[in-house]
Structures are given as structure tokens and as C-alpha cells.
Design a protein around this motif. Structure first.
Motif, PDB file in Angstrom:
ATOM      1  N   ALA A   1       0.817  -1.217   0.000  1.00 54.85           N
ATOM      2  CA  ALA A   1       0.000   0.000   0.000  1.00 54.85           C
ATOM      3  C   ALA A   1       0.852   1.268   0.000  1.00 54.85           C
ATOM      4  O   ALA A   1       1.968   1.292   0.521  1.00 54.85           O
ATOM      5  CB  ALA A   1      -0.914   0.016   1.225  1.00 54.85           C
ATOM      6  N   VAL A   2       0.285   2.322  -0.598  1.00 58.59           N
ATOM      7  CA  VAL A   2       0.802   3.683  -0.413  1.00 58.59           C
ATOM      8  C   VAL A   2      -0.185   4.327   0.562  1.00 58.59           C
ATOM      9  O   VAL A   2      -1.319   4.624   0.199  1.00 58.59           O
ATOM     10  CB  VAL A   2       0.856   4.460  -1.742  1.00 58.59           C
ATOM     11  N   ALA A   3       0.243   4.486   1.807  1.00 57.97           N
ATOM     12  CA  ALA A   3      -0.631   5.001   2.876  1.00 57.97           C
ATOM     13  C   ALA A   3      -0.331   6.477   3.090  1.00 57.97           C
ATOM     14  O   ALA A   3       0.776   6.842   3.493  1.00 57.97           O
ATOM     15  CB  ALA A   3      -0.420   4.223   4.165  1.00 57.97           C
ATOM     16  N   ILE A   4      -1.315   7.322   2.816  1.00 55.81           N
ATOM     17  CA  ILE A   4      -1.110   8.774   2.849  1.00 55.81           C
ATOM     18  C   ILE A   4      -1.875   9.411   3.996  1.00 55.81           C
ATOM     19  O   ILE A   4      -3.071   9.163   4.175  1.00 55.81           O
ATOM     20  CB  ILE A   4      -1.558   9.417   1.517  1.00 55.81           C
ATOM     21  N   VAL A   5      -1.185  10.230   4.773  1.00 57.68           N
ATOM     22  CA  VAL A   5      -1.817  11.040   5.820  1.00 57.68           C
ATOM     23  C   VAL A   5      -1.832  12.483   5.342  1.00 57.68           C
ATOM     24  O   VAL A   5      -0.771  13.065   5.074  1.00 57.68           O
ATOM     25  CB  VAL A   5      -1.055  10.938   7.160  1.00 57.68           C
ATOM     26  N   GLU A   6      -3.037  13.044   5.208  1.00 56.70           N
ATOM     27  CA  GLU A   6      -3.179  14.452   4.810  1.00 56.70           C
ATOM     28  C   GLU A   6      -3.315  15.296   6.076  1.00 56.70           C
ATOM     29  O   GLU A   6      -4.234  15.100   6.868  1.00 56.70           O
ATOM     30  CB  GLU A   6      -4.424  14.618   3.938  1.00 56.70           C
ATOM     31  N   ALA A   7      -2.396  16.216   6.272  1.00 59.12           N
ATOM     32  CA  ALA A   7      -2.415  17.040   7.484  1.00 59.12           C
ATOM     33  C   ALA A   7      -1.721  18.373   7.235  1.00 59.12           C
ATOM     34  O   ALA A   7      -0.708  18.427   6.522  1.00 59.12           O
ATOM     35  CB  ALA A   7      -1.728  16.310   8.642  1.00 59.12           C
ATOM     36  N   ALA A   8      -2.243  19.436   7.839  1.00 60.65           N
ATOM     37  CA  ALA A   8      -1.688  20.775   7.625  1.00 60.65           C
ATOM     38  C   ALA A   8      -0.368  20.991   8.360  1.00 60.65           C
ATOM     39  O   ALA A   8       0.489  21.742   7.900  1.00 60.65           O
ATOM     40  CB  ALA A   8      -2.699  21.834   8.059  1.00 60.65           C
ATOM     41  N   LEU A   9      -0.190  20.326   9.513  1.00 60.71           N
ATOM     42  CA  LEU A   9       0.938  20.667  10.385  1.00 60.71           C
ATOM     43  C   LEU A   9       1.935  19.522  10.570  1.00 60.71           C
ATOM     44  O   LEU A   9       2.497  19.347  11.649  1.00 60.71           O
ATOM     45  CB  LEU A   9       0.399  21.115  11.756  1.00 60.71           C
TER      46      LEU A   9
END
Length: 217
Positions: free
Chosen positions: A118-126
Motif C-alpha cells: 500500500a501507499v498510505a497517505i496522511v493528509e495534514a496541515a501541520l
């Protein structure tokens, strides 16, 4: 599995890029949604936030009013850059970030168990500000112009451009400058052009991420 952080300033287009990556086959979780869940009434993070910022941040049904919490943490637009506003933001981050990071780690572990390629992506501003960049194998930073950021924020929040400008400036004051974020990135996606142009960049980045995830297996 490849762990990827997806970040950028407010209204830069993180969610748009995230959706494009999911359409290509990535797994994605949004830190904002995790934080939203953690701030539901009865959750330990909710209790701590209310204890620190007071009942004035709550709606009538006792749920957190995110606009009021933002004002309590970031201060009024006139207090941008003030030490008081800065310390209140740090206070909020100290409460919320550790719990969000734990949830992200659990999600990535579970994603890896289900799909070792898997390509596991966390989207987060900080991600960078929270010192979390080292948790990821790769970091993607989304950029756009300041005027686009303001226009997008105004459209999203249904406010006028002047109000949007003040709010964007207030929130950006709590983040690293975009140029600094870009320096820390493995990949920079410029979201200041058309959606098709952004999609082309996303496709190129995805191919590299997918190849790397397969080779790690």
C-alpha cells in the motif's frame, strides 16, 4: 508499505490532491477528520479542550464550535503574531496532536497489515510543524499563490475576500512559510494552475510512490 505525508498551507488544495491520489489507488486518512472524531463529546481530547478553552467554544448541543475554537486558539485577526495567540495555539496543539499522531500510526499499521504494498497517505496541515515528518518515508507539499489561497478559502467558507484574507493570514501565522515547507518536501505539487496541470503532476508523483512501495515489499 510506503508511508506518505501530504501537507501544505491552508486552502492550498491538499484535499483535491488527496482525492486524485485515492483515485489512482492510494489509501488516505485526513488528520482533520481524526481530530474531529477526537473532539466529539465524551472523548478525552474533547474534555481536555473544553477544560482549557472553556464552555464558550461549545454549541448548544455541547459539540465543539470549530470557528469559536479557532478564534480562541488563533486569536482575533488583529492579534496575528501576538505571543498570547501563539501560546494558545501551542496549548491546543499539545492537547490534540499526540492523540491525532497515535491514531495516524494505528491507521497506517492497519493499512500495512491489509496491504503490504500500500501507499498510505496522511493528509495534514501541520506535519512539519508538529515534528511528524520523520514518521513518513516521503513528504508531498502542495503549493499555490497567496491570492488563490484567499479566493479558495472565501469560496469554501462563503465569506468575502477581505474576511478571507484576514483569516488566512491569521492561520498562516501559525504555520511555517510555504517556501520552508517546500524545502522539506520530497515532492512539491504546484496547484496554482488548472486541475489538469495538477493532475499531471499527481500522476508523475504517484508512479514514483507506487514503484517505491512495490520495491519495499
Amino acid at each position: 508499505m510506503l508511508k506518505v505525508g501530504l501537507t501544505g498551507g491552508i486552502a492550498s488544495g491538499k484535499s483535491v490532491v488527496g482525492e486524485m491520489l485515492v483515485a489512482l489507488g492510494a489509501h488516505l486518512v485526513q488528520a482533520d477528520r481524526i481530530a474531529h472524531q477526537l473532539m466529539l463529546p465524551g472523548e478525552p481530547v474533547y474534555n481536555e479542550v473544553v477544560r482549557h478553552f472553556g464552555p464558550a467554544i461549545l454549541n448548544h448541543d455541547l459539540s465543539v464550535n470549530r470557528a469559536k475554537l479557532a478564534e480562541a486558539a488563533f486569536g482575533s485577526p488583529t492579534s496575528v503574531g501576538s505571543s498570547t495567540a501563539s501560546s494558545r495555539i501551542q496549548e491546543l496543539n499539545r492537547i490534540v496532536h499526540p492523540a491525532v499522531l497515535r491514531s495516524q500510526e494505528e491507521w497506517m499499521e492497519e493499512t500495512g497489515r491489509q496491504d503490504s504494498r500500500a501507499v498510505a497517505i496522511v493528509e495534514a496541515a501541520l506535519i512539519i510543524e508538529a515534528g511528524a515528518a520523520k514518521r513518513f518515508d516521503r513528504l508531498i507539499v502542495i503549493t499555490c499563490t497567496e491570492e488563490q489561497r484567499i479566493a479558495r478559502f472565501a469560496a469554501r467558507q462563503k465569506v468575502d475576500l477581505d474576511t478571507a484574507r484576514k483569516e488566512v493570514e491569521r492561520r498562516m501565522a501559525a504555520q511555517l512559510p510555504e517556501a520552508e515547507k517546500a524545502k522539506a518536501a520530497d515532492y512539491v505539487i504546484d496547484n496554482s494552475g488548472s486541475l489538469d496541470r495538477t493532475r499531471e503532476q499527481v500522476q508523475r508523483v504517484w508512479e514514483k510512490l507506487r514503484t517505491e512501495a512495490m520495491s519495499k515489499h
